[in-house]
Design a protein around this motif. Structure first.
Motif, PDB file in Angstrom:
ATOM      1  N   THR A  99      64.055 -30.443   2.357  1.00 35.78           N
ATOM      2  CA  THR A  99      63.115 -31.519   2.071  1.00 35.78           C
ATOM      3  C   THR A  99      62.171 -31.608   3.266  1.00 35.78           C
ATOM      4  OG1 THR A  99      64.700 -32.751   0.733  1.00 35.78           O
ATOM      5  CG2 THR A  99      62.867 -33.995   1.663  1.00 35.78           C
ATOM      6  N   LEU A 100      60.855 -31.582   2.997  1.00 31.86           N
ATOM      7  CA  LEU A 100      59.877 -31.524   4.080  1.00 31.86           C
ATOM      8  C   LEU A 100      58.748 -32.505   3.808  1.00 31.86           C
ATOM      9  CD1 LEU A 100      58.685 -30.132   6.626  1.00 31.86           C
ATOM     10  CD2 LEU A 100      57.686 -28.426   5.086  1.00 31.86           C
ATOM     11  N   HIS A 101      58.498 -33.373   4.776  1.00 30.72           N
ATOM     12  CA  HIS A 101      57.383 -34.312   4.714  1.00 30.72           C
ATOM     13  C   HIS A 101      56.429 -34.002   5.869  1.00 30.72           C
ATOM     14  CE1 HIS A 101      58.957 -37.305   1.727  1.00 30.72           C
ATOM     15  NE2 HIS A 101      60.061 -36.641   2.020  1.00 30.72           N
ATOM     16  N   ILE A 102      55.164 -33.800   5.543  1.00 36.86           N
ATOM     17  CA  ILE A 102      54.126 -33.525   6.534  1.00 36.86           C
ATOM     18  C   ILE A 102      53.086 -34.629   6.437  1.00 36.86           C
ATOM     19  CG2 ILE A 102      52.343 -31.909   7.304  1.00 36.86           C
ATOM     20  CD1 ILE A 102      53.974 -29.669   5.969  1.00 36.86           C
ATOM     21  N   ARG A 103      52.881 -35.340   7.542  1.00 36.77           N
ATOM     22  CA  ARG A 103      51.931 -36.454   7.560  1.00 36.77           C
ATOM     23  C   ARG A 103      50.909 -36.238   8.661  1.00 36.77           C
ATOM     24  NH1 ARG A 103      54.668 -41.482   9.014  1.00 36.77           N
ATOM     25  NH2 ARG A 103      52.803 -42.509   8.201  1.00 36.77           N
ATOM     26  N   GLN A 104      49.653 -36.302   8.311  1.00 39.10           N
ATOM     27  CA  GLN A 104      48.562 -36.206   9.280  1.00 39.10           C
ATOM     28  C   GLN A 104      48.139 -37.606   9.677  1.00 39.10           C
ATOM     29  OE1 GLN A 104      45.256 -33.733   8.088  1.00 39.10           O
ATOM     30  NE2 GLN A 104      43.828 -34.871   9.380  1.00 39.10           N
ATOM     31  N   LEU A 105      48.308 -37.909  10.951  1.00 42.30           N
ATOM     32  CA  LEU A 105      47.922 -39.234  11.420  1.00 42.30           C
ATOM     33  C   LEU A 105      46.500 -39.263  11.967  1.00 42.30           C
ATOM     34  CD1 LEU A 105      51.144 -39.130  11.511  1.00 42.30           C
ATOM     35  CD2 LEU A 105      50.949 -41.055  13.083  1.00 42.30           C
ATOM     36  N   ASP A 106      46.025 -38.098  12.438  1.00 43.12           N
ATOM     37  CA  ASP A 106      44.677 -38.036  12.987  1.00 43.12           C
ATOM     38  C   ASP A 106      44.261 -36.576  13.020  1.00 43.12           C
ATOM     39  OD1 ASP A 106      42.302 -38.941  14.002  1.00 43.12           O
ATOM     40  OD2 ASP A 106      43.178 -39.943  15.754  1.00 43.12           O
ATOM     41  N   GLY A 116      50.694 -34.008   3.352  1.00 46.74           N
ATOM     42  CA  GLY A 116      49.651 -34.996   3.581  1.00 46.74           C
ATOM     43  C   GLY A 116      48.517 -34.549   4.479  1.00 46.74           C
ATOM     44  N   LEU A 117      48.257 -33.243   4.551  1.00 50.68           N
ATOM     45  CA  LEU A 117      47.159 -32.771   5.399  1.00 50.68           C
ATOM     46  C   LEU A 117      45.824 -32.888   4.681  1.00 50.68           C
ATOM     47  CD1 LEU A 117      48.561 -29.519   7.089  1.00 50.68           C
ATOM     48  CD2 LEU A 117      48.709 -31.893   7.875  1.00 50.68           C
ATOM     49  N   GLU A 118      44.828 -33.280   5.445  1.00 47.42           N
ATOM     50  CA  GLU A 118      43.438 -33.283   4.978  1.00 47.42           C
ATOM     51  C   GLU A 118      42.644 -32.389   5.929  1.00 47.42           C
ATOM     52  OE1 GLU A 118      41.999 -37.247   4.595  1.00 47.42           O
ATOM     53  OE2 GLU A 118      43.556 -37.847   3.164  1.00 47.42           O
ATOM     54  N   ILE A 119      42.526 -31.132   5.561  1.00 45.57           N
ATOM     55  CA  ILE A 119      41.898 -30.127   6.417  1.00 45.57           C
ATOM     56  C   ILE A 119      40.416 -30.054   6.037  1.00 45.57           C
ATOM     57  CG2 ILE A 119      41.946 -27.721   7.149  1.00 45.57           C
ATOM     58  CD1 ILE A 119      44.903 -27.663   6.244  1.00 45.57           C
ATOM     59  N   PRO A 136      50.962 -33.688  18.971  1.00 45.48           N
ATOM     60  CA  PRO A 136      49.524 -33.796  19.165  1.00 45.48           C
ATOM     61  C   PRO A 136      48.913 -32.444  19.533  1.00 45.48           C
ATOM     62  CG  PRO A 136      50.627 -34.389  21.203  1.00 45.48           C
ATOM     63  CD  PRO A 136      51.701 -33.950  20.216  1.00 45.48           C
ATOM     64  N   LEU A 137      47.693 -32.241  19.152  1.00 43.40           N
ATOM     65  CA  LEU A 137      46.891 -31.136  19.684  1.00 43.40           C
ATOM     66  C   LEU A 137      45.471 -31.650  19.797  1.00 43.40           C
ATOM     67  CD1 LEU A 137      46.558 -28.314  20.718  1.00 43.40           C
ATOM     68  CD2 LEU A 137      46.309 -27.493  18.377  1.00 43.40           C
ATOM     69  N   ASP A 138      45.105 -32.034  21.023  1.00 42.10           N
ATOM     70  CA  ASP A 138      43.828 -32.696  21.256  1.00 42.10           C
ATOM     71  C   ASP A 138      43.706 -33.909  20.333  1.00 42.10           C
ATOM     72  OD1 ASP A 138      43.495 -30.717  23.106  1.00 42.10           O
ATOM     73  OD2 ASP A 138      41.986 -29.610  21.976  1.00 42.10           O
ATOM     74  N   GLU A 139      42.709 -33.939  19.467  1.00 38.36           N
ATOM     75  CA  GLU A 139      42.491 -35.126  18.613  1.00 38.36           C
ATOM     76  C   GLU A 139      43.427 -35.178  17.407  1.00 38.36           C
ATOM     77  OE1 GLU A 139      41.067 -32.385  15.726  1.00 38.36           O
ATOM     78  OE2 GLU A 139      41.062 -32.323  17.905  1.00 38.36           O
ATOM     79  N   ALA A 140      44.097 -34.080  17.110  1.00 43.81           N
ATOM     80  CA  ALA A 140      44.964 -34.009  15.930  1.00 43.81           C
ATOM     81  C   ALA A 140      46.365 -34.531  16.255  1.00 43.81           C
ATOM     82  CB  ALA A 140      45.053 -32.581  15.424  1.00 43.81           C
ATOM     83  N   LEU A 141      46.960 -35.201  15.280  1.00 39.87           N
ATOM     84  CA  LEU A 141      48.305 -35.728  15.431  1.00 39.87           C
ATOM     85  C   LEU A 141      49.007 -35.588  14.084  1.00 39.87           C
ATOM     86  CD1 LEU A 141      50.293 -37.196  17.360  1.00 39.87           C
ATOM     87  CD2 LEU A 141      49.400 -39.360  16.456  1.00 39.87           C
ATOM     88  N   VAL A 142      50.109 -34.838  14.064  1.00 38.23           N
ATOM     89  CA  VAL A 142      50.810 -34.546  12.813  1.00 38.23           C
ATOM     90  C   VAL A 142      52.297 -34.790  12.992  1.00 38.23           C
ATOM     91  CG1 VAL A 142      51.364 -32.770  11.095  1.00 38.23           C
ATOM     92  CG2 VAL A 142      49.080 -32.823  12.147  1.00 38.23           C
TER      93      VAL A 142
END
Length: 206
Positions: A159-166, A129-132, A108-114
């Motif tokens: 193999t790398l998976h990046i998921r943005q949850l918030d 999966g980032l939406e910047i 987490p970083l404040d409101e962001a969660l990855v």
């Protein structure tokens, strides 16, 4: 375009790579068993900041120095730093004997969660999966985040998976990603004492 690459040294899990092209000159030294020290001078301040996150939270010592065609844009330097760092990971890991291999961390970083999940599998793959929400953070083009990880994945053979949850703040989203990547990498490259130097694969090879 002519590319020359010179592998300088490898001692234990320390590796240095010097990559020179017609566009950039990049030198990277990595120590997978470090304490988190970092020297980053890429000419791209935000990228330097993110490299510090990898070092600090991954407990990986990094020395990254680059010159490039910044008068055009940051793309070539950003990509070539990713390539060279990936090559340094590959050199430092060697045969990958005894490593945990898999890593997973939710930062987490404040409101962001990855969430970052990775596998030093020998099979390059990126699910991104980032939406910047903004095009830039400071002077840094946020499209370059994906380009950095594409280059890193292809040359570290992970193999790398990046998921943005918030997340709604671009800086927070990106920094949470690099912190999660650092912690997942730290987990994956740790030596598993129960493996006793064995390749971490049921096939016996990565």
């Amino acid at each position: 375009m002519q590319t020359t690459e010179r592998q300088i040294t490898q001692t234990s899990r320390i590796a240095s790579v010097h990559r020179t092209t017609g566009e950039t000159d990049v030198q990277v030294t990595v120590n997978l068993d470090g304490t988190g020290t970092c020297t980053a001078a890429t000419g791209i301040p935000f990228l330097d900041h993110m490299l510090h996150q990898i070092a600090s939270h991954g407990l990986i010592d990094l020395d990254v120095r680059a010159t490039g065609d910044w008068e055009i844009d940051d793309h070539h330097t950003n990509e070539d730093v990713g390539i060279t760092l990936g090559q340094a990971f590959t050199q430092a890991l060697g045969h990958r004997k005894g490593i945990v291999r898999f890593g997973n961390f939710l930062a987490p970083l404040d409101e962001a969660l990855v969430q970052v999940v990775l596998d030093f599998s020998g099979r390059p793959h990126l699910s991104y999966g980032l939406e910047i929400p903004t095009q830039r953070v400071g002077t840094y083009d946020t499209q370059l985040v994906r380009e950095f990880f594409v280059a890193l994945v292809n040359h570290s053979q992970m193999t790398l998976h990046i998921r943005q949850l918030d997340g709604i703040n671009s800086h927070h989203i990106i920094e949470a990603t690099f912190k999660a990547f650092a912690r997942a990498t730290r987990m994956a490259v740790e030596i598993d004492p129960r493996r006793a130097g064995m390749i971490p694969s049921s096939k016996g090879v990565l």
